[in-house]
Design an enzyme around this catalytic site. Structure first.
Site, PDB file in Angstrom:
ATOM      1  N   SER A  99       0.814  -1.214   0.000  1.00 11.36           N
ATOM      2  CA  SER A  99       0.000   0.000   0.000  1.00 11.36           C
ATOM      3  C   SER A  99       0.848   1.265   0.000  1.00 11.36           C
ATOM      4  O   SER A  99       1.794   1.385   0.781  1.00 11.36           O
ATOM      5  CB  SER A  99      -0.901  -0.011   1.248  1.00 11.36           C
ATOM      6  OG  SER A  99      -1.327   1.282   1.603  1.00 11.36           O
ATOM      7  N   GLY A 100       0.479   2.218  -0.837  1.00  8.44           N
ATOM      8  CA  GLY A 100       1.127   3.523  -0.815  1.00  8.44           C
ATOM      9  C   GLY A 100       0.813   4.271   0.467  1.00  8.44           C
ATOM     10  O   GLY A 100       1.662   4.997   0.997  1.00  8.44           O
ATOM     11  N   TRP A 101      -0.405   4.114   0.968  1.00  9.65           N
ATOM     12  CA  TRP A 101      -0.800   4.759   2.233  1.00  9.65           C
ATOM     13  C   TRP A 101       0.117   4.277   3.352  1.00  9.65           C
ATOM     14  O   TRP A 101       0.679   5.080   4.097  1.00  9.65           O
ATOM     15  CB  TRP A 101      -2.253   4.416   2.554  1.00  9.65           C
ATOM     16  CG  TRP A 101      -2.935   5.295   3.562  1.00  9.65           C
ATOM     17  CD1 TRP A 101      -3.940   6.190   3.327  1.00  9.65           C
ATOM     18  CD2 TRP A 101      -2.682   5.346   4.986  1.00  9.65           C
ATOM     19  NE1 TRP A 101      -4.322   6.796   4.506  1.00  9.65           N
ATOM     20  CE2 TRP A 101      -3.564   6.299   5.535  1.00  9.65           C
ATOM     21  CE3 TRP A 101      -1.791   4.697   5.836  1.00  9.65           C
ATOM     22  CZ2 TRP A 101      -3.588   6.609   6.894  1.00  9.65           C
ATOM     23  CZ3 TRP A 101      -1.798   5.012   7.198  1.00  9.65           C
ATOM     24  CH2 TRP A 101      -2.695   5.949   7.713  1.00  9.65           C
ATOM     25  N   CYS A 208      -5.708  10.387  -0.786  1.00 10.86           N
ATOM     26  CA  CYS A 208      -6.200   9.053  -0.466  1.00 10.86           C
ATOM     27  C   CYS A 208      -7.591   8.907  -1.064  1.00 10.86           C
ATOM     28  O   CYS A 208      -8.363   9.873  -1.117  1.00 10.86           O
ATOM     29  CB  CYS A 208      -6.249   8.882   1.048  1.00 10.86           C
ATOM     30  SG  CYS A 208      -7.234   7.490   1.618  1.00 10.86           S
ATOM     31  N   ARG A 245      -7.143   2.214 -11.676  1.00 10.46           N
ATOM     32  CA  ARG A 245      -8.067   2.654 -10.626  1.00 10.46           C
ATOM     33  C   ARG A 245      -8.697   3.967 -11.053  1.00 10.46           C
ATOM     34  O   ARG A 245      -8.016   4.860 -11.557  1.00 10.46           O
ATOM     35  CB  ARG A 245      -7.312   2.837  -9.307  1.00 10.46           C
ATOM     36  CG  ARG A 245      -8.083   3.628  -8.263  1.00 10.46           C
ATOM     37  CD  ARG A 245      -7.345   3.689  -6.948  1.00 10.46           C
ATOM     38  NE  ARG A 245      -7.557   4.950  -6.258  1.00 10.46           N
ATOM     39  CZ  ARG A 245      -7.034   5.268  -5.076  1.00 10.46           C
ATOM     40  NH1 ARG A 245      -6.251   4.407  -4.454  1.00 10.46           N
ATOM     41  NH2 ARG A 245      -7.265   6.445  -4.525  1.00 10.46           N
ATOM     42  N   LEU A 426     -11.476  -3.384  -0.068  1.00  9.43           N
ATOM     43  CA  LEU A 426     -12.230  -3.662   1.157  1.00  9.43           C
ATOM     44  C   LEU A 426     -11.690  -2.741   2.253  1.00  9.43           C
ATOM     45  O   LEU A 426     -11.080  -3.180   3.221  1.00  9.43           O
ATOM     46  CB  LEU A 426     -12.066  -5.135   1.536  1.00  9.43           C
ATOM     47  CG  LEU A 426     -12.506  -6.147   0.468  1.00  9.43           C
ATOM     48  CD1 LEU A 426     -11.843  -7.499   0.705  1.00  9.43           C
ATOM     49  CD2 LEU A 426     -14.018  -6.283   0.450  1.00  9.43           C
ATOM     50  N   SER A 427     -11.939  -1.474   2.103  1.00  7.31           N
ATOM     51  CA  SER A 427     -11.191  -0.457   2.839  1.00  7.31           C
ATOM     52  C   SER A 427     -11.470  -0.431   4.339  1.00  7.31           C
ATOM     53  O   SER A 427     -12.619  -0.534   4.768  1.00  7.31           O
ATOM     54  CB  SER A 427     -11.511   0.921   2.256  1.00  7.31           C
ATOM     55  OG  SER A 427     -10.856   1.927   2.996  1.00  7.31           O
ATOM     56  N   SER A 429     -11.259   2.226   5.824  1.00  7.35           N
ATOM     57  CA  SER A 429     -11.900   3.534   5.990  1.00  7.35           C
ATOM     58  C   SER A 429     -13.413   3.389   6.113  1.00  7.35           C
ATOM     59  O   SER A 429     -14.095   4.326   6.527  1.00  7.35           O
ATOM     60  CB  SER A 429     -11.573   4.446   4.802  1.00  7.35           C
ATOM     61  OG  SER A 429     -10.197   4.746   4.747  1.00  7.35           O
ATOM     62  N   THR A 459      -6.566  -2.524   2.169  1.00  8.80           N
ATOM     63  CA  THR A 459      -5.338  -1.755   1.967  1.00  8.80           C
ATOM     64  C   THR A 459      -4.473  -1.686   3.218  1.00  8.80           C
ATOM     65  O   THR A 459      -3.253  -1.851   3.149  1.00  8.80           O
ATOM     66  CB  THR A 459      -5.675  -0.322   1.529  1.00  8.80           C
ATOM     67  OG1 THR A 459      -6.715   0.189   2.376  1.00  8.80           O
ATOM     68  CG2 THR A 459      -6.132  -0.278   0.084  1.00  8.80           C
TER      69      THR A 459
END
Length: 540
Positions: A99-101, A208, A245, A426-427, A429, A459
Site C-alpha cells: 500500500s502507498g498509504w 487518499c 483505478r 475492502l477499505s 476507511s 489496503t
C-alpha cells in the site's frame, strides 16, 4: 569505434521483433490494446537481455486471477507492512499487497511520515516491494535448504509453503508525467512486483481514495499512463499486470475539458448575470478581504450560479418551457447526446429546443484553475469502459462497501467488456459494523467475486492489526510485566505453532550456519545455532 556487421545487427533486431510479435499472440494479451509496434519496443531495448523475476511472478499472478475470474471466486489479501507479516500471510493468502498509504506513513525513503498524498519520493513503494521480495527469496531458500537436507522419510514434517506469492503494489498517479510513469514502472519490475495499480487523479493534488478534494485528469491522460506502463513492461520483456483505478465516483474537480468523454460530467453555471467566480475572488482579495469573508463570497456565488451538468440544464429548459411532449423531447435529447462532446450536445439541444442554452463551464473554475465535476457510479463506468482495453483489472474507489453500487459498476463495465477483471478495495476507511451485519460481512467477498471482482484487498489491514496487537500488548505489559508477554504473545505463538516463536531459526540462522560449514570444510566454532543457543528450550 568498434566495427559493426550491419547485416548481423539487423538480423538480431528482426529476430527480436519477431519474438515480441510471437509473445503478443499469447492468450495473455487477447484483450490488450497496444498503440505501438514491436519494432518500436525492440529499438528501445539494449543488447544485453535481462530476465526479471518480476516476469515469473506476473505470469503466476495472471494464472491466479484468470482462474479466479473464470470460476467466479476471489484472490483476496491485505497490505503487508514488513517481512514478519509477509511470512505469516503467505501461509493463507495467494497474493501480497503493498500500500502507498502504509508506505507513506511508515516507510518513506526520506523517513518523514505523511498522510496519503503521494508526496513521498517515487522510490518509496518500490523500496518496500524490494524489501518484501528479498524476504520472499530468502525464506524460500531457507525452506528449500531445510527440506532438501531432511531425509525423505522425515520430510513431510518440514513446512512447505509457497513464499513466492505475487506482489501487487501501489503506483499512485505515477509520480509525474509519462516518463516518470515509465521510470516508476521500471523500478517496480526491477524490485520484483508482479502487478501495479495507477489511479486517474492529478499527481500534484493526489489524495487518499477516501479523502475529499480529489482532482481527476482527463480520460485520455490516464490512458496514456496505462500505455506507458505497458510499453515499459514490454521493453523489459515482462507480463507485469496493470490495474487501472478510477477515483471518479467521488471526484469533484478535473484538470481539463480536453477529452469529450468527460464532457457529460462537467459542471457549469447557468446564471449569465454572474461574473466568473475567479474574477470575483481576485477582486475581493485585492480589496482586502480574506479567510471567512472570501469563503462567504464563494458560497454566495455558488448558491446563485445554478451549477449543474449540461444535460440537466437541457432537461430543466425543456421542463420549464411550453413544449408539448416534454418527456419525449428529453428522451430524444439524452439518446442523441449520449457519448457526444459538449459542442455536439449543444447543437442537439438547440435543434430540439430552438434556443442556445446558457451553460458555462469556465465560470465556476476554482482558484487552482480546475473545472468542477460531478462524479458517481455511472461516471466511473464511463471511465472504466475507456480504460479496459489498456488495463488487466479495473478498480473503482468507492465511499462505502455497497453491494448494489458494486453490482451497478460491474454490470456497466461487463455490458461492454464482459471479459474485464475487476478489483475491489475492502477499505478499513469503511465502518464495517455500521455498513452490514456480521452475516453479510462473512459473505461479502464471495458475493463480489460472483460479479467479477476476482482480486480484493484490505489496503491497511497490516497497519491496523499491528496497531491493535501493539496497543494490547503494551497496555498489558505495563500492568503485568512478563506475564503479559507469556499470555498474549509466546503461549499463543506456541499453541498456533507460529514459526517465529523460534525466531533464530525463522531468521535463517541454520541456513547461515550450514553455509559457513560449507566454506570451512564442515568445521565452525562460531555456529550461531550450536551448543548454548537458547532456542533449545523450545524443542519438544
Amino acid at each position: 569505434m568498434a566495427s559493426t556487421n550491419f547485416d548481423l545487427e539487423d538480423q538480431k533486431y528482426l529476430e527480436d521483433v519477431n519474438a515480441v510479435k510471437q509473445w503478443w499472440t499469447d492468450s495473455r494479451w487477447r484483450y490488450t490494446k497496444r498503440p505501438f509496434t514491436a519494432e518500436q519496443i525492440v529499438a528501445k531495448r539494449g543488447t544485453l537481455k535481462i530476465e526479471y523475476p518480476s516476469n515469473t511472478q506476473a505470469k503466476k499472478l495472471w494464472k491466479i486471477l484468470e482462474e479466479r475470474f473464470n470460476d467466479k471466486t476471489v484472490s483476496y489479501t491485505y497490505g503487508c507492512l514488513e517481512p514478519t507479516m509477509l511470512t505469516q500471510m503467505i501461509k493463507y493468502l495467494d497474493t501480497i499487497y503493498v500500500s502507498g498509504w502504509q508506505s507513506s506513513s511508515t516507510a518513506s525513503s526520506t523517513d518523514e511520515p505523511s498522510p496519503d498524498l503521494a508526496d513521498y519520493p517515487m522510490n518509496t513503494v518500490p523500496n518496500k516491494v524490494n524489501q518484501l521480495f528479498m524476504a520472499q527469496l530468502f525464506h524460500d531458500r531457507k525452506q528449500r535448504e531445510e527440506r532438501i537436507t531432511t531425509p525423505r522419510e522425515k520430510r513431510s514434517s518440514v513446512q512447505n509453503y509457497d513464499y513466492l506469492r505475487p506482489i501487487i503494489a501501489d503506483a499512485d498517479t505515477g509520480h509525474g508525467g509519462l516518463t516518470a510513469v515509465m521510470k516508476l514502472t521500471k523500478l517496480f519490475v526491477e524490485r520484483g512486483a508482479a502487478g501495479i495499480h495507477i489511479e486517474d487523479q492529478a499527481p500534484g493534488t493526489k489524495k487518499c481514495g477516501h479523502m475529499a478534494g480529489k482532482v481527476l485528469v482527463p480520460i485520455s491522460e490516464h490512458i496514456n499512463r496505462l500505455v506507458a506502463i505497458r510499453a515499459q513492461a514490454d521493453i523489459m520483456g515482462t507480463d507485469l499486470l496493470a490495474i487501472a483505478r478510477t477515483d471518479s465516483e467521488a471526484a469533484t474537480l478535473i484538470t481539463s475539458t480536453i477529452d469529450y468523454r468527460d464532457h457529460a460530467y462537467l459542471l457549469g453555471s447557468t446564471n449569465p448575470s454572474l461574473q466568473p467566480l475567479n474574477d470575483l475572488m481576485v477582486a475581493a482579495e485585492q480589496s482586502g478581504k480574506s479567510g471567512e469573508q472570501l469563503q462567504a463570497i464563494e458560497d454566495s456565488w455558488i448558491a446563485q450560479a445554478g451549477i449543474k451538468k449540461f444535460d440537466d440544464a437541457v432537461i430543466d429548459t425543456i421542463n420549464q418551457g411550453s413544449f408539448a411532449n416534454k418527456k419525449e423531447l428529453i428522451n430524444r435529447y439524452l439518446t442523441a447526446a449520449k457519448g457526444k462532446s459538449n459542442s455536439e450536445a449543444r447543437a442537439i439541444a438547440k435543434g430540439i429546443t430552438g434556443m442556445d442554452i446558457y451553460w458555462n463551464w469556465d465560470a465556476p473554475r476554482t482558484r487552482g484553475g480546475f473545472y468542477r465535476y460531478q462524479g458517481g457510479t455511472q461516471c466511473a463506468v464511463n471511465r472504466a469502459v475507456a480504460y479496459a482495453p489498456f488495463a488487466d483489472l479495473i478498480w473503482m474507489e468507492s465511499k462505502l462497501p455497497d453491494y448494489k453500487q458494486a453490482k451497478e459498476f460491474a454490470d456497466g463495465v461487463h455490458a461492454v467488456w464482459p471479459e474485464q477483471k475487476l478489483a475491489y478495495n475492502l477499505s478499513p476507511s469503511f465502518n464495517w459494523k455500521a455498513a452490514m451485519s456480521k452475516e453479510e460481512q462473512l459473505t461479502y467477498i464471495k458475493r463480489l467475486g460472483k460479479l467479477g471482482y476476482c482480486w480484493q484487498f484490505i489496503t491497511l489491514a497490516g497497519l491496523h492489526s499491528t496497531a491493535l496487537i501493539s496497543d494490547q500488548f503494551a497496555s498489558a505489559y505495563a500492568k503485568q510485566g512478563m506475564r503479559a508477554y507469556g499470555e498474549l504473545i509466546q503461549e499463543p505463538e506456541m499453541e498456533r505453532k507460529v514459526d517465529i516463536v523460534t525466531h533464530q531459526k525463522w531468521s535463517g540462522a541454520n541456513l547461515i550456519d550450514h553455509s559457513l560449514a560449507m566454506v570451512t570444510g564442515g568445521i565452525s566454532s562460531t555456529a550461531a545455532m550450536g551448543k548454548g543457543v537458547t532456542e533449545d528450550q523450545f524443542k519438544s
